[in-house]
Write a protein that holds these residues in place. Structure first.
Motif, PDB file in Angstrom:
ATOM      1  N   GLU A  26       0.811  -1.220   0.000  1.00  0.00           N
ATOM      2  CA  GLU A  26       0.000   0.000   0.000  1.00  0.00           C
ATOM      3  C   GLU A  26       0.843   1.269   0.000  1.00  0.00           C
ATOM      4  O   GLU A  26       0.314   2.368   0.141  1.00  0.00           O
ATOM      5  N   GLY A  27       2.153   1.124  -0.132  1.00  0.00           N
ATOM      6  CA  GLY A  27       3.003   2.296  -0.316  1.00  0.00           C
ATOM      7  C   GLY A  27       3.742   2.790   0.914  1.00  0.00           C
ATOM      8  O   GLY A  27       4.272   3.916   0.904  1.00  0.00           O
ATOM      9  N   PHE A  28       3.816   1.976   1.971  1.00  0.00           N
ATOM     10  CA  PHE A  28       4.518   2.381   3.185  1.00  0.00           C
ATOM     11  C   PHE A  28       5.864   1.674   3.290  1.00  0.00           C
ATOM     12  O   PHE A  28       6.062   0.580   2.752  1.00  0.00           O
ATOM     13  N   ARG A  29       6.765   2.299   4.018  1.00  0.00           N
ATOM     14  CA  ARG A  29       8.024   1.656   4.388  1.00  0.00           C
ATOM     15  C   ARG A  29       7.867   1.168   5.821  1.00  0.00           C
ATOM     16  O   ARG A  29       7.490   1.937   6.699  1.00  0.00           O
ATOM     17  N   ILE A  30       8.122  -0.109   6.068  1.00  0.00           N
ATOM     18  CA  ILE A  30       7.825  -0.718   7.358  1.00  0.00           C
ATOM     19  C   ILE A  30       9.092  -1.240   8.036  1.00  0.00           C
ATOM     20  O   ILE A  30       9.876  -1.967   7.425  1.00  0.00           O
TER      21      ILE A  30
END
Length: 233
Positions: A26-30
């Motif tokens: 979904e476009g996040f850096r985790i």
């Protein structure tokens, strides 16, 4: 465009790993870790837009970790918990958490709540409005600096305290329902047992001292109203 960097603290790999993959899609850096110690190390080394904390962690629990995060700044916090009891939710929200989600949950609901928190955290988020200085009685609320003072003395506010006060001051004299306040300040609707706004109002009244109950009025059966005479600069 820089991807928002989220800290995911969850001790169960069966939850943490697929959730990390979903949020990355979904476009996040985790950055994902399994306990509070690893979370503290990550916080020391990186800058995050949001912390997603499981309450039930081995060793130090999520509430204790959130307390440490709050003592060090205003990083938004979203709690995850397998316990649905009202008291756990109330404690978490009273500590200044931005939201609380009970397991099991739909990842899409988590995604919606993450996006709502991040929108509110933006400098030009939907609650802040234009920059103004609001004066009511001995208080001054500066929406540019996001500060509150009384007779020149600063009053410490969490991000949630500030958003709730600004929301009410901007709508002084109007009765706002709990659903309206929750939607305006947290970007979601209340469930039938949600006491997030009641507890936030109680906390804010304490911050305002003896004037709190007179400034923030309970309108029984309807919600709350800001009763102070507000001047805008």
């Amino acid at each position: 465009m820089t991807k928002p960097h989220l800290l995911l603290v969850e001790d169960e790999p069966a939850i943490r790993t697929p959730l990390k993959r979903f949020l990355e899609r979904e476009g996040f850096r985790i950055t994902d870790v399994g306990d509070a110690k690893a979370a503290r190390d990550a916080l020391d080394k990186g800058a995050f837009a949001l912390a997603i904390l499981d309450i039930m962690l081995p060793g130090e629990d999520g509430l204790s970790l959130a307390r440490a995060i709050r003592a060090g700044g205003e990083l938004p916090i979203l709690f995850l918990s397998a316990r649905a009891e009202d008291i756990d939710r109330i404690v978490g929200l009273e500590m200044g958490a931005d939201d609380y989600l009970t397991k099991p949950f739909n990842p899409r609901e988590l995604l919606a709540r993450i996006k709502a928190i991040l929108r509110r955290a933006e400098p030009n988020g939907p609650v802040e409005g234009d920059d103004h200085v609001y004066r009511f009685g001995p208080f001054k609320l500066d929406s540019s600096a996001q500060t509150l003072s009384r007779d020149g003395d600063a009053i410490a506010l969490t991000g949630g305290d500030y958003r709730l006060l600004l929301c009410m001051v901007e709508r002084a004299g109007r009765t706002l329902s709990r659903d309206q306040l929750l939607d305006l300040t947290k970007g979601r609707q209340a469930d039938p047992f949600d006491r997030a706004i009641d507890n936030a109002v109680m906390r804010l009244r304490k911050k305002l001292g003896e004037d709190g109950p007179e400034l923030i009025k309970t309108v029984h059966g309807l919600g709350y109203s800001f009763a102070g005479k507000v001047e805008t600069a």
